[in-house]
Design a protein around this motif. Structure first.
Motif, PDB file in Angstrom:
ATOM      1  N   PRO A 151     -41.599   1.164 -84.639  1.00 45.13           N
ATOM      2  CA  PRO A 151     -40.530   0.220 -85.534  1.00 45.13           C
ATOM      3  C   PRO A 151     -41.171  -0.769 -86.275  1.00 45.13           C
ATOM      4  O   PRO A 151     -42.096  -1.305 -85.879  1.00 45.13           O
ATOM      5  CB  PRO A 151     -39.843  -0.478 -84.296  1.00 45.13           C
ATOM      6  CG  PRO A 151     -40.527  -0.321 -83.155  1.00 45.13           C
ATOM      7  CD  PRO A 151     -41.436   0.828 -82.926  1.00 45.13           C
ATOM      8  N   LEU A 152     -40.486  -1.058 -87.504  1.00 50.27           N
ATOM      9  CA  LEU A 152     -41.049  -2.057 -88.465  1.00 50.27           C
ATOM     10  C   LEU A 152     -40.547  -3.292 -88.189  1.00 50.27           C
ATOM     11  O   LEU A 152     -38.998  -3.500 -88.219  1.00 50.27           O
ATOM     12  CB  LEU A 152     -40.674  -1.476 -89.722  1.00 50.27           C
ATOM     13  CG  LEU A 152     -41.358  -2.533 -91.003  1.00 50.27           C
ATOM     14  CD1 LEU A 152     -42.843  -2.442 -91.093  1.00 50.27           C
ATOM     15  CD2 LEU A 152     -40.483  -2.034 -92.318  1.00 50.27           C
ATOM     16  N   THR A 153     -40.942  -4.533 -88.177  1.00 54.37           N
ATOM     17  CA  THR A 153     -40.433  -5.644 -88.206  1.00 54.37           C
ATOM     18  C   THR A 153     -40.149  -6.224 -89.422  1.00 54.37           C
ATOM     19  O   THR A 153     -40.875  -6.144 -90.446  1.00 54.37           O
ATOM     20  CB  THR A 153     -41.419  -6.864 -87.349  1.00 54.37           C
ATOM     21  OG1 THR A 153     -41.455  -6.249 -86.034  1.00 54.37           O
ATOM     22  CG2 THR A 153     -40.712  -8.200 -87.527  1.00 54.37           C
ATOM     23  N   TYR A 154     -38.924  -6.606 -89.738  1.00 52.64           N
ATOM     24  CA  TYR A 154     -38.632  -6.822 -91.269  1.00 52.64           C
ATOM     25  C   TYR A 154     -38.106  -8.533 -91.242  1.00 52.64           C
ATOM     26  O   TYR A 154     -37.918  -8.983 -90.153  1.00 52.64           O
ATOM     27  CB  TYR A 154     -37.313  -6.187 -91.683  1.00 52.64           C
ATOM     28  CG  TYR A 154     -36.198  -6.300 -90.973  1.00 52.64           C
ATOM     29  CD1 TYR A 154     -35.367  -7.347 -91.359  1.00 52.64           C
ATOM     30  CD2 TYR A 154     -35.926  -5.528 -90.017  1.00 52.64           C
ATOM     31  CE1 TYR A 154     -34.259  -7.397 -90.505  1.00 52.64           C
ATOM     32  CE2 TYR A 154     -34.812  -5.384 -89.217  1.00 52.64           C
ATOM     33  CZ  TYR A 154     -33.797  -6.491 -89.634  1.00 52.64           C
ATOM     34  OH  TYR A 154     -32.539  -6.633 -88.987  1.00 52.64           O
ATOM     35  N   LYS A 155     -38.116  -9.048 -92.288  1.00 51.29           N
ATOM     36  CA  LYS A 155     -37.590 -10.363 -92.455  1.00 51.29           C
ATOM     37  C   LYS A 155     -37.107 -10.355 -93.854  1.00 51.29           C
ATOM     38  O   LYS A 155     -37.505 -10.046 -94.951  1.00 51.29           O
ATOM     39  CB  LYS A 155     -38.782 -11.431 -92.603  1.00 51.29           C
ATOM     40  CG  LYS A 155     -39.441 -11.697 -91.159  1.00 51.29           C
ATOM     41  CD  LYS A 155     -40.360 -12.666 -91.270  1.00 51.29           C
ATOM     42  CE  LYS A 155     -41.132 -12.929 -89.634  1.00 51.29           C
ATOM     43  NZ  LYS A 155     -42.177 -14.222 -89.722  1.00 51.29           N
ATOM     44  N   ILE A 156     -35.876 -11.107 -94.040  1.00 53.69           N
ATOM     45  CA  ILE A 156     -35.052 -11.107 -94.986  1.00 53.69           C
ATOM     46  C   ILE A 156     -34.929 -12.661 -95.192  1.00 53.69           C
ATOM     47  O   ILE A 156     -34.314 -13.475 -94.750  1.00 53.69           O
ATOM     48  CB  ILE A 156     -33.850 -10.489 -95.222  1.00 53.69           C
ATOM     49  CG1 ILE A 156     -33.942  -8.836 -94.949  1.00 53.69           C
ATOM     50  CG2 ILE A 156     -33.165 -10.848 -96.419  1.00 53.69           C
ATOM     51  CD1 ILE A 156     -32.838  -8.100 -94.953  1.00 53.69           C
ATOM     52  N   ASN A 157     -35.396 -13.445 -96.383  1.00 53.53           N
ATOM     53  CA  ASN A 157     -34.961 -14.533 -96.684  1.00 53.53           C
ATOM     54  C   ASN A 157     -33.877 -14.932 -97.565  1.00 53.53           C
ATOM     55  O   ASN A 157     -33.738 -14.105 -98.619  1.00 53.53           O
ATOM     56  CB  ASN A 157     -36.284 -15.125 -97.354  1.00 53.53           C
ATOM     57  CG  ASN A 157     -37.501 -15.328 -96.624  1.00 53.53           C
ATOM     58  OD1 ASN A 157     -37.461 -15.713 -95.425  1.00 53.53           O
ATOM     59  ND2 ASN A 157     -38.747 -14.869 -97.221  1.00 53.53           N
ATOM     60  N   VAL A 158     -32.845 -15.601 -97.522  1.00 51.85           N
ATOM     61  CA  VAL A 158     -31.577 -15.811 -97.938  1.00 51.85           C
ATOM     62  C   VAL A 158     -31.578 -17.318 -98.384  1.00 51.85           C
ATOM     63  O   VAL A 158     -31.690 -18.182 -97.482  1.00 51.85           O
ATOM     64  CB  VAL A 158     -30.473 -15.240 -96.941  1.00 51.85           C
ATOM     65  CG1 VAL A 158     -29.205 -15.207 -97.959  1.00 51.85           C
ATOM     66  CG2 VAL A 158     -30.707 -14.105 -96.716  1.00 51.85           C
TER      67      VAL A 158
END
Length: 276
Positions: free
Chosen positions: A100-107
């Motif tokens: 599994p890939l760890t993701y980050k979304i900056n908002v």
């Protein structure tokens, strides 16, 4: 007198050094925006907006097609079912990733409102724009966006009947029909489909030219009344033309198969297959 002046000068110098040290410390430890770099080389913004984190992946031991794209999207979710994209992250090529890939979304902080609901989801999109894997939506209340870590977004393979297609990927292509209902086509027949930019389908049905309009929503195709010329043709070609028009009129599923062929299918599994 000279000694007193020297002592005063030294006091002034010491004070200036102390003020300079404080100013320098403020640059290092001040409360302004800071930047850092993640282990993947992505620039992170500290004290700026909201960061959403989680993992995404699939359990099957199979690789998606070459040049596929992984996308994780945050959307505002309305009660009427409509959605508006807020932010997303993308990765490609997938064969170089570890799941599994760890993701980050900056908002941006002002993009999120506490009284609204949001959904985050993952999908894998093929090179031709077809959604081939997707996860269920993970719903988040506005005041919890960024406050809770999102669980594992499990991607599942999308069946051809439910695939979402970016129609622009094959608009303007002259598709030549090579199979109708699994029975092939009459040799040297010229049955074609072309998707126009104004949601139209036109071409040659075998003997006659035709034109119709269509809508495509959530992977479902809806074809309008078909307008056609009335040229007579030999019986075998006339029968094939009628079979083609009936499938086209009833088609509800639209997809591109693994060979790059266009496939239209009805609810009762009648089908048209065409190549370019």
């Amino acid at each position: 007198m000279t000694k007193i002046k020297l002592m005063m000068s030294w006091d002034i110098i010491s004070n200036l050094r102390f003020v300079g040290l404080i100013a320098f410390s403020g640059l290092l430890f001040g409360c302004g925006h800071q930047r850092g770099t993640s282990s993947s080389g992505e620039t992170l913004h500290v004290d700026e907006g909201i960061t959403i984190e989680g993992t995404v992946g699939y359990l099957e031991r199979i690789l998606p097609p070459p040049d596929s794209l992984l996308r994780v999207t945050l959307e505002e979710s309305s009660r009427d079912g409509s959605k508006a994209v807020i932010a997303w992250s993308e990765w490609s090529p997938l064969e170089k990733l570890s799941f599994p890939l760890t993701y980050k979304i900056n908002v941006s902080g002002d993009a999120i409102q506490s009284g609204k609901d949001y959904a985050i989801s993952g999908e894998i999109i093929s090179a031709i724009g077809s959604q081939i894997w997707r996860s269920e939506d993970h719903l988040i209340e506005g005041h919890n966006v960024g406050a809770e870590r999102i669980g594992f977004l499990r991607l599942r393979r999308v069946s051809a009947e439910n695939a979402l297609i970016d129609i622009s990927k094959f608009t303007g292509v002259n598709w030549r029909v090579e199979d109708i209902n699994g029975l092939g086509v009459v040799d040297n027949s010229q049955t074609t489909l072309t998707f126009g930019p104004s949601q139209s389908i036109s071409g040659n049905a075998g003997c006659n030219a035709y034109r119709t309009d269509y809508e495509l929503q959530d992977g479902k195709l809806r074809v309008g009344p078909i307008r056609i010329t009335r040229r007579a043709c030999v019986p075998a070609l006339a029968d094939q033309e009628q079979a083609f028009l009936r499938v086209l009129e009833d088609a509800v599923f639209l997809n591109i198969d693994s060979d790059g062929a266009l496939v239209l299918k009805t609810n009762d599994s009648r089908s048209i297959r065409a190549s370019n």
